[in-house]
Design a protein around this motif. Structure first.
Motif, short mmCIF file in Angstrom:
data_model
loop_
_atom_site.label_atom_id
_atom_site.label_comp_id
_atom_site.label_asym_id
_atom_site.label_seq_id
_atom_site.Cartn_x
_atom_site.Cartn_y
_atom_site.Cartn_z
N VAL A 24 29.76 44.56 46.99
CA VAL A 24 29.65 44.29 45.56
C VAL A 24 30.99 44.50 44.88
N SER A 25 31.72 45.54 45.23
CA SER A 25 33.01 45.79 44.59
C SER A 25 34.02 44.72 44.96
N VAL A 26 34.02 44.24 46.21
CA VAL A 26 34.92 43.15 46.60
C VAL A 26 34.54 41.88 45.85
N ARG A 27 33.24 41.62 45.72
CA ARG A 27 32.76 40.45 44.99
C ARG A 27 33.16 40.55 43.53
N ALA A 28 33.07 41.74 42.96
CA ALA A 28 33.43 41.95 41.56
C ALA A 28 34.92 41.70 41.35
N GLU A 29 35.75 42.13 42.31
CA GLU A 29 37.19 41.87 42.21
C GLU A 29 37.47 40.38 42.24
N LEU A 30 36.81 39.66 43.15
CA LEU A 30 37.01 38.21 43.22
C LEU A 30 36.52 37.53 41.95
N ASP A 31 35.38 38.00 41.41
CA ASP A 31 34.88 37.44 40.16
C ASP A 31 35.87 37.68 39.03
N HIS A 32 36.48 38.85 39.01
CA HIS A 32 37.47 39.16 37.98
C HIS A 32 38.69 38.25 38.12
N ALA A 33 39.12 38.00 39.35
CA ALA A 33 40.24 37.09 39.58
C ALA A 33 39.89 35.68 39.11
N HIS A 34 38.65 35.24 39.36
CA HIS A 34 38.22 33.92 38.89
C HIS A 34 38.17 33.87 37.36
N GLU A 35 37.72 34.96 36.73
CA GLU A 35 37.68 35.00 35.27
C GLU A 35 39.08 34.90 34.69
N LEU A 36 40.03 35.60 35.29
CA LEU A 36 41.42 35.48 34.83
C LEU A 36 41.96 34.09 35.14
N GLY A 37 41.51 33.52 36.26
CA GLY A 37 41.94 32.16 36.62
C GLY A 37 41.49 31.13 35.60
N LYS A 38 40.44 31.43 34.84
CA LYS A 38 39.97 30.51 33.81
C LYS A 38 40.92 30.46 32.62
N GLN A 39 41.85 31.40 32.54
CA GLN A 39 42.82 31.42 31.45
C GLN A 39 44.12 30.73 31.83
N VAL A 40 44.22 30.28 33.09
CA VAL A 40 45.44 29.63 33.58
C VAL A 40 45.08 28.23 34.04
N LYS A 41 45.86 27.24 33.60
CA LYS A 41 45.57 25.86 33.95
C LYS A 41 46.00 25.58 35.38
N CYS A 42 45.16 24.87 36.11
CA CYS A 42 45.48 24.48 37.48
C CYS A 42 46.63 23.48 37.43
N SER A 43 47.60 23.66 38.26
CA SER A 43 48.79 22.82 38.25
C SER A 43 48.75 21.71 39.29
N CYS A 44 47.54 21.38 39.77
CA CYS A 44 47.44 20.38 40.84
C CYS A 44 47.76 18.98 40.33
N GLY A 45 47.63 18.76 39.03
CA GLY A 45 47.94 17.44 38.48
C GLY A 45 46.77 16.48 38.58
N GLY A 46 45.73 16.84 39.26
CA GLY A 46 44.58 15.97 39.40
C GLY A 46 43.52 16.22 38.36
N CYS A 47 43.70 17.24 37.56
CA CYS A 47 42.68 17.57 36.56
C CYS A 47 43.35 18.33 35.42
N GLU A 48 42.57 18.61 34.42
CA GLU A 48 43.02 19.43 33.30
C GLU A 48 42.16 20.69 33.22
N GLN A 49 41.71 21.17 34.37
CA GLN A 49 40.82 22.32 34.41
C GLN A 49 41.60 23.60 34.67
N SER A 50 40.91 24.70 34.49
CA SER A 50 41.53 25.98 34.78
C SER A 50 41.50 26.23 36.28
N ALA A 51 42.32 27.15 36.72
CA ALA A 51 42.35 27.48 38.15
C ALA A 51 41.04 28.10 38.60
#
Length: 170
Positions: A24-51
């Protein structure tokens, strides 16, 4: 049972009991990283979505793009180093540039993007008020002119009817 076996059995039972907590704690850390990833735009160039939400449906693959996975791993690495959320976002912006902002910063030139909708709303309301007031004044002026003009007399009406008959006879 020997004392060593009792200790090993106790350690094994404890590790089995604590395993879900670790998962659960590892999952929570990954979820937190994904939540922070929602504040950064993915730079793949194929979309305008967050990481944190970059999923390419269809095409050659379906799921998070490789760059989004890499960005989430970098975010997790920064979190593992003990950086706070703001520091992680700033580190990602430093690495990928200001184009990686999902929303403009609330300071400096980015503040314009936050204030512009309110300014446009006020300017539009002012313009509508100005136009309506001009229409009202124009309507009042037309009423005043009509009131001052001559009234239609029966002789004028008869002359207009005669002109209309003459025009339709030809």
């Amino acid at each position: 049972m020997t004392r060593t076996r009792k200790i090993l059995a106790y350690a094994f039972a404890t590790s089995l009991a604590l395993a879900p907590v670790a998962v659960v704690s590892v999952r929570a850390e990954l979820d937190h990283a994904h939540e922070l990833g929602k504040q950064v735009k993915c730079s793949c160039g194929g979309c305008e979505q967050s990481a944190g939400t970059c999923y390419h449906v269809g095409g050659a693959f379906s799921g998070p793009c490789d760059l989004a996975k890499t960005m989430i791993q970098k975010i997790q690495g920064h979190l593992d180093k003990g950086l706070r959320d703001e520091q992680v976002i700033q580190a990602m912006i430093k690495e990928y540039g200001t184009a990686a902002y999902m929303e403009p910063p609330k300071t400096g030139f980015g503040l314009v993007a936050w204030l512009a909708p309110g300014v446009y709303l006020l300017a539009g309301a002012g313009l509508v008020t100005f136009v309506i007031s001009r229409w009202r004044k124009r309507g009042a002026a037309a009423e005043a002119i009509a009131a001052k003009s001559k009234t239609i007399t029966p002789a004028m009406l008869e002359r207009a009817r005669a002109m209309a008959r003459k025009a339709t006879e030809e």
